[in-house]
Design a protein around this motif. Structure first.
Motif, mmCIF file in Angstrom:
data_model
loop_
_atom_site.group_PDB
_atom_site.id
_atom_site.type_symbol
_atom_site.label_atom_id
_atom_site.label_comp_id
_atom_site.label_asym_id
_atom_site.label_seq_id
_atom_site.Cartn_x
_atom_site.Cartn_y
_atom_site.Cartn_z
ATOM 1 N N ARG A 33 0.870 -1.166 0.000
ATOM 2 C CA ARG A 33 0.000 0.000 0.000
ATOM 3 C C ARG A 33 0.907 1.216 0.000
ATOM 4 N NH1 ARG A 33 -5.089 0.489 3.699
ATOM 5 N NH2 ARG A 33 -5.928 -0.575 1.926
ATOM 6 N N GLY A 34 0.957 1.913 -1.105
ATOM 7 C CA GLY A 34 1.840 3.061 -1.237
ATOM 8 C C GLY A 34 3.286 2.614 -1.127
ATOM 9 N N HIS A 35 4.029 3.238 -0.232
ATOM 10 C CA HIS A 35 5.437 2.883 -0.050
ATOM 11 C C HIS A 35 5.637 1.788 0.999
ATOM 12 C CE1 HIS A 35 4.699 5.694 3.196
ATOM 13 N NE2 HIS A 35 5.769 5.205 3.811
#
Length: 120
Positions: A108-110
């Motif tokens: 999720r994202g980074h």
């Protein structure tokens, strides 16, 4: 040397020696020794205003004991520092490191979610 913090009460120019914090969930006002650094929702108070402080109706006022003011480190401080240095200098045993490769199972994202593969 850090700058002297003054009392949060309007028009009071005395040095702050206590910090007041509200714990809304518990309906408690906590008055303790001056915090190490300024917090946005805490109030620094001088001795006079701390002595006269009362809690809002229905709230409890918890007064924590004030510590002795000293710029010199105590023997406990020095002992804790020495223990931390010894711990950091201690070589790492090969058996204490994590074993196996992590497998990415989500992202999720980074941020990544890894699952460790168990090795027997």
């Amino acid at each position: 040397m850090s700058p002297v913090r003054i009392c949060s009460r309007t028009a009071c120019k005395a040095s702050a020696v206590f910090t007041l914090t509200y714990v809304y969930r518990d309906s408690t006002a906590v008055l303790g020794p001056l915090a190490a650094y300024v917090e946005p929702h805490c109030y620094d108070l001088c001795a006079e205003h701390a002595d006269r402080l009362t809690a809002p109706m229905g709230w409890e006022l918890l007064r924590l004991p004030a510590e002795e003011a000293s710029d010199q480190p105590t023997s406990d401080d020095l002992e804790a520092l020495a223990d931390a240095v010894r711990e950091a200098a201690r070589p790492v045993s090969p058996g204490t490191e994590p074993v196996g490769q992590g497998t990415e199972v989500g992202r999720r994202g980074h941020l990544r979610v890894l699952r460790s593969d168990q090795q027997s």
